[in-house]
Design a protein around this motif. Structure first.
Motif, PDB file in Angstrom:
ATOM      1  N   LEU A   9       0.828  -1.199   0.000  1.00 42.52           N
ATOM      2  CA  LEU A   9       0.000   0.000   0.000  1.00 42.52           C
ATOM      3  C   LEU A   9       0.865   1.253   0.000  1.00 42.52           C
ATOM      4  N   GLN A  10       1.939   1.227   0.755  1.00 39.76           N
ATOM      5  CA  GLN A  10       2.835   2.390   0.785  1.00 39.76           C
ATOM      6  C   GLN A  10       3.513   2.616  -0.564  1.00 39.76           C
ATOM      7  N   TRP A  11       3.911   1.544  -1.212  1.00 38.70           N
ATOM      8  CA  TRP A  11       4.524   1.681  -2.544  1.00 38.70           C
ATOM      9  C   TRP A  11       3.509   2.243  -3.547  1.00 38.70           C
ATOM     10  N   LEU A  12       2.255   1.753  -3.456  1.00 36.34           N
ATOM     11  CA  LEU A  12       1.218   2.267  -4.346  1.00 36.34           C
ATOM     12  C   LEU A  12       0.965   3.748  -4.090  1.00 36.34           C
ATOM     13  N   ALA A  13       0.949   4.133  -2.832  1.00 34.94           N
ATOM     14  CA  ALA A  13       0.727   5.537  -2.498  1.00 34.94           C
ATOM     15  C   ALA A  13       1.866   6.409  -3.004  1.00 34.94           C
ATOM     16  N   LEU A  14       3.108   5.919  -2.886  1.00 29.00           N
ATOM     17  CA  LEU A  14       4.251   6.668  -3.412  1.00 29.00           C
ATOM     18  C   LEU A  14       4.142   6.830  -4.926  1.00 29.00           C
ATOM     19  N   ALA A  15       3.754   5.741  -5.593  1.00 33.64           N
ATOM     20  CA  ALA A  15       3.590   5.808  -7.048  1.00 33.64           C
ATOM     21  C   ALA A  15       2.511   6.814  -7.421  1.00 33.64           C
ATOM     22  N   GLU A  16       1.416   6.829  -6.665  1.00 28.94           N
ATOM     23  CA  GLU A  16       0.338   7.784  -6.937  1.00 28.94           C
ATOM     24  C   GLU A  16       0.842   9.217  -6.794  1.00 28.94           C
ATOM     25  N   HIS A  17       1.595   9.480  -5.744  1.00 26.40           N
ATOM     26  CA  HIS A  17       2.105  10.834  -5.511  1.00 26.40           C
ATOM     27  C   HIS A  17       3.009  11.291  -6.647  1.00 26.40           C
ATOM     28  N   GLU A  18       3.945  10.424  -7.057  1.00 22.96           N
ATOM     29  CA  GLU A  18       4.898  10.806  -8.099  1.00 22.96           C
ATOM     30  C   GLU A  18       4.214  10.963  -9.447  1.00 22.96           C
ATOM     31  N   LEU A  19       3.285  10.059  -9.761  1.00 23.89           N
ATOM     32  CA  LEU A  19       2.550  10.167 -11.021  1.00 23.89           C
ATOM     33  C   LEU A  19       1.686  11.424 -11.044  1.00 23.89           C
ATOM     34  N   LEU A  20       1.082  11.729  -9.910  1.00 21.93           N
ATOM     35  CA  LEU A  20       0.250  12.920  -9.835  1.00 21.93           C
ATOM     36  C   LEU A  20       1.083  14.176 -10.052  1.00 21.93           C
ATOM     37  N   LEU A  21       2.257  14.208  -9.478  1.00 23.79           N
ATOM     38  CA  LEU A  21       3.133  15.370  -9.646  1.00 23.79           C
ATOM     39  C   LEU A  21       3.588  15.499 -11.096  1.00 23.79           C
ATOM     40  N   PHE A  22       4.026  14.371 -11.699  1.00 23.20           N
ATOM     41  CA  PHE A  22       4.508  14.392 -13.087  1.00 23.20           C
ATOM     42  C   PHE A  22       3.389  14.799 -14.035  1.00 23.20           C
ATOM     43  N   ALA A  23       2.253  14.098 -13.941  1.00 22.97           N
ATOM     44  CA  ALA A  23       1.147  14.376 -14.857  1.00 22.97           C
ATOM     45  C   ALA A  23       0.593  15.777 -14.641  1.00 22.97           C
ATOM     46  N   GLY A  24       0.487  16.192 -13.377  1.00 30.37           N
ATOM     47  CA  GLY A  24      -0.065  17.508 -13.093  1.00 30.37           C
ATOM     48  C   GLY A  24       0.748  18.635 -13.693  1.00 30.37           C
ATOM     49  N   VAL A  25       2.066  18.541 -13.576  1.00 30.40           N
ATOM     50  CA  VAL A  25       2.940  19.583 -14.114  1.00 30.40           C
ATOM     51  C   VAL A  25       2.858  19.636 -15.634  1.00 30.40           C
ATOM     52  N   PHE A  26       2.947  18.468 -16.292  1.00 25.90           N
ATOM     53  CA  PHE A  26       2.966  18.467 -17.755  1.00 25.90           C
ATOM     54  C   PHE A  26       1.588  18.751 -18.347  1.00 25.90           C
ATOM     55  N   PHE A  27       0.521  18.316 -17.681  1.00 22.68           N
ATOM     56  CA  PHE A  27      -0.811  18.702 -18.139  1.00 22.68           C
ATOM     57  C   PHE A  27      -0.991  20.214 -18.049  1.00 22.68           C
ATOM     58  N   LEU A  28      -0.473  20.810 -16.995  1.00 22.52           N
ATOM     59  CA  LEU A  28      -0.599  22.254 -16.831  1.00 22.52           C
ATOM     60  C   LEU A  28       0.203  22.997 -17.891  1.00 22.52           C
ATOM     61  N   LEU A  29       1.399  22.499 -18.228  1.00 28.20           N
ATOM     62  CA  LEU A  29       2.188  23.129 -19.291  1.00 28.20           C
ATOM     63  C   LEU A  29       1.433  23.064 -20.621  1.00 28.20           C
ATOM     64  N   GLY A  30       0.837  21.901 -20.896  1.00 29.03           N
ATOM     65  CA  GLY A  30       0.045  21.775 -22.111  1.00 29.03           C
ATOM     66  C   GLY A  30      -1.164  22.695 -22.106  1.00 29.03           C
ATOM     67  N   ALA A  31      -1.778  22.857 -20.929  1.00 22.75           N
ATOM     68  CA  ALA A  31      -2.933  23.736 -20.822  1.00 22.75           C
ATOM     69  C   ALA A  31      -2.541  25.192 -21.071  1.00 22.75           C
ATOM     70  N   ILE A  32      -1.378  25.591 -20.568  1.00 20.24           N
ATOM     71  CA  ILE A  32      -0.901  26.961 -20.803  1.00 20.24           C
ATOM     72  C   ILE A  32      -0.662  27.196 -22.291  1.00 20.24           C
ATOM     73  N   ASP A  33      -0.080  26.195 -22.962  1.00 18.68           N
ATOM     74  CA  ASP A  33       0.155  26.288 -24.404  1.00 18.68           C
ATOM     75  C   ASP A  33      -1.160  26.471 -25.150  1.00 18.68           C
ATOM     76  N   GLU A  34      -2.151  25.643 -24.826  1.00 20.94           N
ATOM     77  CA  GLU A  34      -3.443  25.735 -25.506  1.00 20.94           C
ATOM     78  C   GLU A  34      -4.156  27.034 -25.170  1.00 20.94           C
ATOM     79  N   LEU A  35      -4.024  27.488 -23.919  1.00 18.16           N
ATOM     80  CA  LEU A  35      -4.670  28.737 -23.536  1.00 18.16           C
ATOM     81  C   LEU A  35      -4.065  29.915 -24.309  1.00 18.16           C
ATOM     82  N   ALA A  36      -2.760  29.882 -24.522  1.00 22.71           N
ATOM     83  CA  ALA A  36      -2.122  30.937 -25.308  1.00 22.71           C
ATOM     84  C   ALA A  36      -2.680  30.952 -26.729  1.00 22.71           C
TER      85      ALA A  36
END
Length: 467
Positions: A9-36
């Motif tokens: 469970l702890q490993w799964l939670a760590l994976a969730e945290h890291e994936l959320l951080l990675f996806a969140g940052v790159f989704f936001l960069l893509g959103a800024i590009d599209e918003l521009a």
């Protein structure tokens, strides 16, 4: 903190945290590009520079051309649609100074027979049989047609005014030829919009192209045209100044302008026009009936065919384009090329997002069962998630808006529902493109992985007329 003795469970939670951080940052960069891009388009609309003018289709249909218009149509295993394409084009374009060059292969007699049937003896059609067996590449077939054009020019003692590119499954617009002809006097490359048509029998796969082309050719190309950056050629509904194609061939030290090593030779042609000092224009106009003057076509209706087609686009534009075209130009040009080449990275980010979604559902089940998760999201992470949710809602709204403007409310709503389908196809296409690119680096030559076509939009029009 030591990770010794961690539970699953702890490993799964760590994976969730890291994936959320990675996806969140790159989704936001893509959103800024599209918003521009959205802000640029909205500004053009507000200032009236993105307003779609209206012309008379009937006047353009019968307008005389300023010179020979050579239309190149490469065809490999297109027996099911090439006759419809030729019949409709010859009826829609009445000008006598038209010459349609259809490229077929010597080992594809079915397409040869269908092309002859569609031409019906019209002297404006020339069927060119390639002297090698297919499939080669689309660029190779186009080069064979270009050489046939050169032979005719030598024989007749006159150069063509423009060269138009079309695919074997296209339904041309009656106003398109004269419109391209009038614009090519001022520009060396002109692109008209492409409309993917909804398919009753393929509401999710074949019809998902509707929203992609509606937004790309209703917004992105409009902004590129206004910014004065290079315009990518769609490979259909586009015209090149005849002398510019000769200049391209000379610049490449070749006897023809189409690069046979490229999987997206049409895209590269548009970029090369700017590199050689030529002027480009994207023309978005309506007829008197309110309908867009555009090339219409059905796109792949099967999952495997759609993945194969988009993988070729990603391979040619994003991966080959990085190697072959580089990063010339100023900031605006770099922005557009970055957008063109983000496909494989977008596929990776999407895959991460859906993996994160599945993992979150698993951890949610543990939470509902009374198990306390090893971590809680920080305020910064919650803000990141919130911004991405807002951007997703905005993207869905924009997709609905552009699709509705071209295809009506029903398709607009379906466009939002098809977002997961489009994402899944992009993920699979990205994986296939990366695999193909690695193979090409090992020396595997490119091959024409064409899309099979079995239906043509002109048939629907004929049925409507008949009824």
């Amino acid at each position: 903190m030591s990770n010794e003795g961690w539970t699953a469970l702890q490993w799964l939670a760590l994976a969730e945290h890291e994936l959320l951080l990675f996806a969140g940052v790159f989704f936001l960069l893509g959103a800024i590009d599209e918003l521009a891009m959205d802000v640029a388009w909205l500004w053009l609309r507000f200032t009236g520079r993105a307003k779609t003018r209206q012309l008379s289709r009937s006047d353009l249909r019968h307008r005389a051309l300023g010179g020979r218009a050579a239309v190149l149509v490469p065809a490999w295993q297109e027996a099911a649609v090439i006759a419809d394409t030729l019949r409709h084009a010859l009826e829609a374009w009445q000008q006598q100074d038209l010459r349609i060059y259809v490229g077929v292969y010597r080992n594809d007699p079915a397409t040869l027979e269908a092309a002859a049937r569609g031409a019906a003896g019209d002297p404006r059609v020339r069927i060119v049989v390639h002297d090698r067996e297919g499939p080669s590449t689309k660029a190779d077939c186009l080069n064979r047609l270009y050489r046939a054009l050169q032979q005719d020019e030598l024989r007749e003692g006159r150069l063509a005014h423009m060269v138009v590119l079309h695919d074997a499954e296209d339904m041309v617009d009656p106003a398109a030829l004269a419109l391209l002809d009038s614009a090519i006097d001022q520009y060396q490359f002109v692109q008209l919009p492409v409309l993917a048509l909804p398919q009753e029998k393929s509401r999710w796969i074949g019809s998902h192209y509707c929203e992609e082309f509606a937004e790309a050719h209703g917004k992105a190309l409009v902004v590129r045209d206004a910014l004065g950056t290079s315009l990518p050629a769609a490979g259909v509904g586009c015209a090149f100044d005849r002398q510019m194609l000769g200049t391209m061939a000379a610049a490449a030290s070749a006897d023809a302008p189409f690069d046979e090593e490229s999987l997206t030779e049409d895209y590269e042609l548009g970029i090369k026009v700017s590199a050689l000092g030529g002027k480009s224009r994207f023309l978005r106009l309506h007829g008197e009936d309110g309908e867009l003057i555009a090339t219409r076509a059905y796109f792949p209706s099967r999952l495997d065919e759609s993945v194969r087609q988009k993988a070729r686009w990603m391979h040619g534009i994003a991966l080959q384009g990085w190697d072959r075209l580089g990063w010339t130009g100023g900031p605006a040009e770099w922005w557009m090329r970055l957008r063109d080449r983000r496909g494989p990275l977008s596929a990776l980010v999407l895959l991460t997002g859906y993996t994160l979604m599945a993992l979150t559902l698993v951890l949610l089940a543990f939470t509902l069962a009374g198990v306390r998760l090893p971590w809680q999201p920080s305020p910064l992470l919650l803000t990141l998630v919130g911004l991405n949710l807002v951007s997703f809602a905005w993207r869905a709204f924009m997709r609905f808006t552009f699709t509705r403007s071209e295809h009506g409310w029903r398709e607009g709503l379906l466009a939002v529902l098809r977002i997961p389908v489009s994402n899944a196809i992009s993920i699979m296409a990205g994986c296939r493109a990366l695999y193909a690119y690695v193979r090409s680096l090992r020396g595997t030559p490119p091959q024409w992985e064409k899309t099979a076509h079995d239906n043509h939009p002109a048939r629907k029009i004929e049925l409507e007329w008949a009824s």
